[in-house]
Design a protein around this motif. Structure first.
Motif, short mmCIF file in Angstrom:
data_model
loop_
_atom_site.label_atom_id
_atom_site.label_comp_id
_atom_site.label_asym_id
_atom_site.label_seq_id
_atom_site.Cartn_x
_atom_site.Cartn_y
_atom_site.Cartn_z
N HIS A 31 0.83 -1.21 0.00
CA HIS A 31 0.00 0.00 0.00
C HIS A 31 0.85 1.25 0.00
N SER A 33 2.07 4.88 1.17
CA SER A 33 2.08 5.45 2.53
C SER A 33 1.53 6.89 2.52
N GLN A 34 1.01 7.24 3.64
CA GLN A 34 0.43 8.59 3.81
C GLN A 34 0.90 9.16 5.13
N ASP A 35 0.74 10.49 5.29
CA ASP A 35 1.13 11.11 6.57
C ASP A 35 0.08 10.79 7.63
N TYR A 36 0.51 10.86 8.88
CA TYR A 36 -0.43 10.63 10.00
C TYR A 36 -1.55 11.68 9.97
N GLU A 38 -2.88 13.05 7.50
CA GLU A 38 -3.86 12.68 6.46
C GLU A 38 -4.90 11.74 7.06
N LEU A 39 -4.42 10.80 7.91
CA LEU A 39 -5.32 9.85 8.55
C LEU A 39 -6.28 10.61 9.48
N ARG A 42 -8.90 12.49 7.58
CA ARG A 42 -9.95 11.64 7.03
C ARG A 42 -10.87 11.12 8.13
N ASP A 62 -10.15 3.84 2.90
CA ASP A 62 -11.15 4.92 2.84
C ASP A 62 -12.44 4.43 2.21
N HIS A 66 -9.75 2.47 -1.01
CA HIS A 66 -8.32 2.61 -1.25
C HIS A 66 -7.60 2.48 0.07
N PHE A 68 -4.17 2.81 2.49
CA PHE A 68 -2.91 3.55 2.66
C PHE A 68 -2.30 3.07 3.96
N THR A 70 0.28 4.12 7.26
CA THR A 70 0.97 5.18 8.00
C THR A 70 1.36 4.65 9.38
#
Ligand code: ADP
Length: 627
Positions: A31, A33-36, A38-39, A42, A62, A66, A68, A70
Motif C-alpha cells: 500500500h 504510505s500517507q502522513d499521519y 492525512e489519517l 480523514r 477509505d 483505497h 494507505f 501510516t
C-alpha cells in the motif's frame, strides 16, 4: 567436491527462502504510505472504513476502498480517540518482524555451522595426510600372474619362493627358515619390476600395498616418516601381505652421498622410519617388502644390510629368447597376420625392454587400425619400430637439393662401410627421411645379441660412424654439422675402449674408469691418475679416432663408384632396406667386374659407355624399389 556441492545447495535453499519471504513482505507492504495528519483529517471527515494495526503501523481503508499505510505515534491514545466511531478495527500480530528475526537468526546459525563444516573435512584430511597416498589392492583383483611375465625366468624363479612363503608360511616356520623380508628389484626402467611385484601378489592372492618412493617425500618434515609408519601399521593388520615401494631411491638415497638434493632432513627422517619399521617386524609377521629401483648405486648401504633388503634381484633387458617370449605375451592381445614371425621381430629389436616391446606391439596395432586393417602386418611393425627408435617423420621439413645430396652421400658412406667391414653388424635400413632429431639414419642389426664386444667390432663401429663425415669430405671437400652425433658416439666408444676396457697397447691392460653402477646411464668418473697418464689417454683416444677416420676415407675412396650410385638411388627412393641395399652393392660389384673386363657399362665414375646390361639392371633396381 562434496563439500562444495553441499554449500552451494544450502546457499541455494536460503536464497529461495529469502526470495519467498521478500515476496510476502512486498505483498504486505504494497500500500502507498500517507502522513499521519492525512489519517486524522480523514477520520475527522468520517472517510475511514477500516483500520488494520500491526504494532504502530496502520493500514487505513477509505470509503472508496483505497488502502494507505501510516504510522501512529501512540496507538492506545489513538484507539481511545476513535471509540464510538463506526470504523472496523483489526489488530494483527507483527509476524513479519518475527519471521524475519527467526530467519535471520537461523541463517546466522547455519552460516556459522557451514564455516565449521567446511573446516571439519580439512581437519580429517590432515589426519589422513599420512596415509592418503596408500594404494591397497587385493592380490586376487590384480589379475596378474607369472604367466603374464616373460623373458625374465631367473627373477621369476627367485620370487616363486616368496609366493610359496606367503601362501604357506607355516611350512617355512616349521623348520625355522626365515624368508628375506625385503627384496630389491633393480634394473633399467621398463624391464617389468612393478609387474613382477604385482604378479607375486596375484599369485599369492594376498593384499598388495603400493607406494611410490616420491609419495613419501613431502614439503613438511615428518610427513614421510609418518606415512611409512602408517603403511606398516596398516600392513601389519592385514598379514600376509606385500608392501611394494616403487622408485625407492627417491627416499632411500644414501645419506652421505648428497644424491638427494633438497629436503635432506625430510628424506633422512623417512629413511630412518623405513629402516626402523623393517627392523621392527616380528618373526610372525608375514609381510614381504618388495622395492624397485633403477639407481641401486645411490641407495643407502643401511637399506641393503641383512634383515632389510637382503635379497637383490637384477632385472636386465631381455635377450633374444626373452624378447620372443615377451612379444608372444603381448601378441596374444592383438590380431596378427600369419606372416608375422616373432623371432624376426625380436632380432630387429635388440636392447628393447619389456615395456618397449609392449609399446611396439601397441604402436603396430595403431598403425594397422589407422590403415583400416583388421590384422597387423610386418610393415606395421617396421613403421612402429622406426617411430619408437627414430621419432616421428618430419614431413613438413623442406631441404634444398644441395643439402639432400650431402645427406644422401653421408648416409651412403655409413652404409658402405657397414657393408664392407667384416666385423660390422649387417645393414638393416638406410634412409634420408628426417625423423625426430636426425636428418637421416643408417641402421645396423646384429645377427645375434652381443654378450660382450670385441676390439675389432668396436673399431668397425667407429669406422662406420666416421663414414658420414668421410663421404662428405671426399665428395664435397667440406665438413658439415650433420656428423655431430656420429662423432660424439665415436668419441665415447673410443674413450671407453682406452679408459674402461684396456684396449690400448701403449697403456696396457688397465682400466681408469669407474662404473656409475646405476641402470640409467650417467658418468661414472675416473680413477685418480697423473697428468702424464691423462695426456697419454687423450693421445690414444685421438689416435684411435684418427686412424678409424683414415680407414673410412680409404675404403670409401676405393668404393667411389658404389658411393655415387647408392647416393643417387637414395635421392630417388629415400629409403632402402638391407636386401635392396645388398642388390645395389652386388650390381655395382658386377659393374666393376664389367669394367675390369672392359665391357660396356654406364657408371660415370668408371667412365665407360652407356646402356650396358649391368647399367640397365641397376636402373631396374631403382625402378623396382621406387614402385
Ligand atoms: P618397471 O617397473 O621395470 O619400470 P613395469 O613393470 O612398469 O616396468 O613395466 C611396464 C610395462 O612393460 C608392463 O606393464 C608390461 O606391459 C611391459 N613389460 C615389461 N616387462 C615385461 C615382461 N618381462 N613381460 C611382459 N611384459 C613386460
Amino acid at each position: 567436491m562434496a563439500l562444495l556441492v553441499r554449500n552451494i545447495l544450502i546457499f541455494f535453499l536460503f536464497s529461495v527462502l529469502s526470495l519467498f519471504l521478500a515476496l510476502l513482505w512486498f505483498m504486505e507492504h504494497r500500500h502507498p504510505s500517507q502522513d499521519y495528519s492525512e489519517l486524522i483529517q480523514r477520520l475527522n471527515n468520517n472517510q475511514i472504513l477500516k483500520l488494520e494495526f500491526t504494532g504502530s503501523r496502520v493500514v487505513f481503508t477509505d470509503l472508496d476502498n483505497h488502502a494507505f499505510v501510516t504510522t501512529v505515534p501512540d496507538v492506545s491514545k489513538f484507539l481511545e480517540r476513535i471509540q464510538g466511531q463506526n470504523i472496523r478495527v483489526v489488530v494483527k500480530e507483527d509476524r513479519f518482524n518475527l519471521i524475519y528475526m527467526t530467519v535471520i537468526s537461523v541463517f546466522i546459525v547455519m552460516l556459522i555451522m557451514m564455516v565449521w563444516w567446511s573446516l571439519q573435512p580439512k581437519e580429517k584430511e590432515e589426519s589422513k595426510f599420512a596415509s592418503d597416498k596408500l594404494v591397497r589392492v587385493n592380490g586376487k583383483e590384480i589379475g596378474l600372474t607369472f604367466e603374464d611375465i616373460a623373458g625374465i625366468p631367473e627373477a621369476k624363479e627367485e620370487l616363486e619362493e616368496i609366493v610359496s612363503f606367503l601362501k604357506h608360511p607355516a611350512n617355512f616356520k616349521k623348520i625355522g627358515a626365515t624368508i628375506p623380508r625385503g627384496i630389491l628389484l633393480q634394473g633399467p626402467p621398463g624391464t617389468g619390476k612393478t609387474m613382477l611385484a604385482k604378479a607375486v601378489a596375484g599369485e599369492a592372492g594376498v593384499p598388495f600395498y603400493s607406494f611410490s618412493g616420491s609419495d613419501f617425500v613431502e614439503m613438511f618434515v615428518g610427513v614421510g616418516a609418518s606415512r611409512v609408519r602408517d603403511l606398516f601399521k596398516e600392513a601389519k593388520k592385514n598379514t600376509p601381505c606385500i608392501v611394494f615401494i616403487d622408485e625407492i631411491d627417491a627416499v632411500g638415497a644414501s645419506r652421505s652421498s648428497g644424491a638427494s638434493a633438497g629436503g635432506q632432513e625430510e628424506r633422512g627422517q623417512t629413511l630412518n622410519a623405513l629402516l626402523v619399521e623393517m627392523d621392527g617386524f616380528a618373526t610372525d609377521d608375514t609381510i614381504v617388502v618388495l622395492a624397485a629401483t633403477n639407481r641401486p648405486d645411490i641407495l643407502d648401504s643401511a637399506l641393503k644390510r641383512p634383515g632389510r633388503f637382503d635379497r637383490q634381484i637384477n632385472i636386465l633387458p631381455p635377450d633374444l629368447k626373452g624378447r620372443i617370449q615377451i612379444l608372444e605375451v603381448h601378441g596374444r592381445k592383438v590380431s596378427l597376420h600369419p606372416e608375422i614371425v616373432f623371432e624376426d621381430l625380436a632380432k630387429a629389436t635388440p636392447g628393447f625392454t619389456g615395456a618397449e616391446l609392449a609399446n611396439l606391439v601397441n604402436e603396430a596395432a595403431l598403425m594397422a587400425a589407422r590403415k583400416g586393417r583388421d590384422q597387423i602386418l610386418n610393415e606395421d611393425f617396421e613403421k612402429a619400430r622406426d617411430r619408437i627408435l627414430m621419432g616421428i617423420e618430419r614431413k613438413g621439413m623442406v631441404m634444398n637439393d644441395k643439402d639432400r645430396k650431402v645427406l644422401a652421400y653421408h648416409e651412403a658412406g655409413h652404409g658402405i662401410l657397414a657393408n664392407k667391414l667384416p666385423d660390422s653388424d649387417p645393414l638393416h635400413k638406410i634412409t634420408i627421411v628426417p625423423r625426430g632429431m636426425a636428418l637421416g639414419q643408417t641402421q645396423q642389426l646384429p645377427i645375434s645379441d652381443h654378450p660382450a664386444y670385441s676390439k675389432d667390432y668396436l673399431r668397425s663401429k667407429i669406422i662406420v660412424l666416421m663414414g658420414g663425415r668421410a663421404a662428405e669430405e671426399l665428395v664435397f671437400k667440406q665438413q658439415t654439422t650433420g656428423a655431430q652425433g656420429d662423432l660424439l658416439t665415436a668419441t665415447q666408444i673410443a674413450t671407453d675402449m682406452i679408459c674402461k676396457w684396456g684396449m690400448s697397447k701403449t697403456l696396457g691392460p688397465q682400466s681408469f674408469s669407474l662404473d656409475s653402477g646405476g641402470f640409467i646411464g650417467g658418468a661414472g668418473g675416473r680413477l685418480p691418475m697423473g697428468h702424464d697418464t691423462a695426456r697419454l689417454i687423450d693421445q690414444e683416444v685421438n689416435e684411435l679416432l684418427s686412424t678409424c677416420y683414415d680407414e673410412a676415407v680409404r675404403i670409401l675412396k676405393k668404393e667411389q663408384c658404389l658411393l655415387k650410385n647408392l647416393a643417387e638411388i637414395l635421392l630417388q627412393v629415400e629409403t632402402l632396406d638391407g636386401e635392396e641395399f645388398n642388390i645395389i652393392v652386388s650390381c655395382s660389384a658386377k659393374k666393376e667386374v664389367a669394367a675390369m673386363k672392359d665391357l660396356e657399362h654406364i657408371c660415370p665414375t668408371c667412365n665407360v659407355k652407356d646402356n650396358c646390361s649391368i647399367g640397365q639392371s641397376m636402373q631396374e633396381v631403382v625402378d623396382a624399389i621406387a614402385s
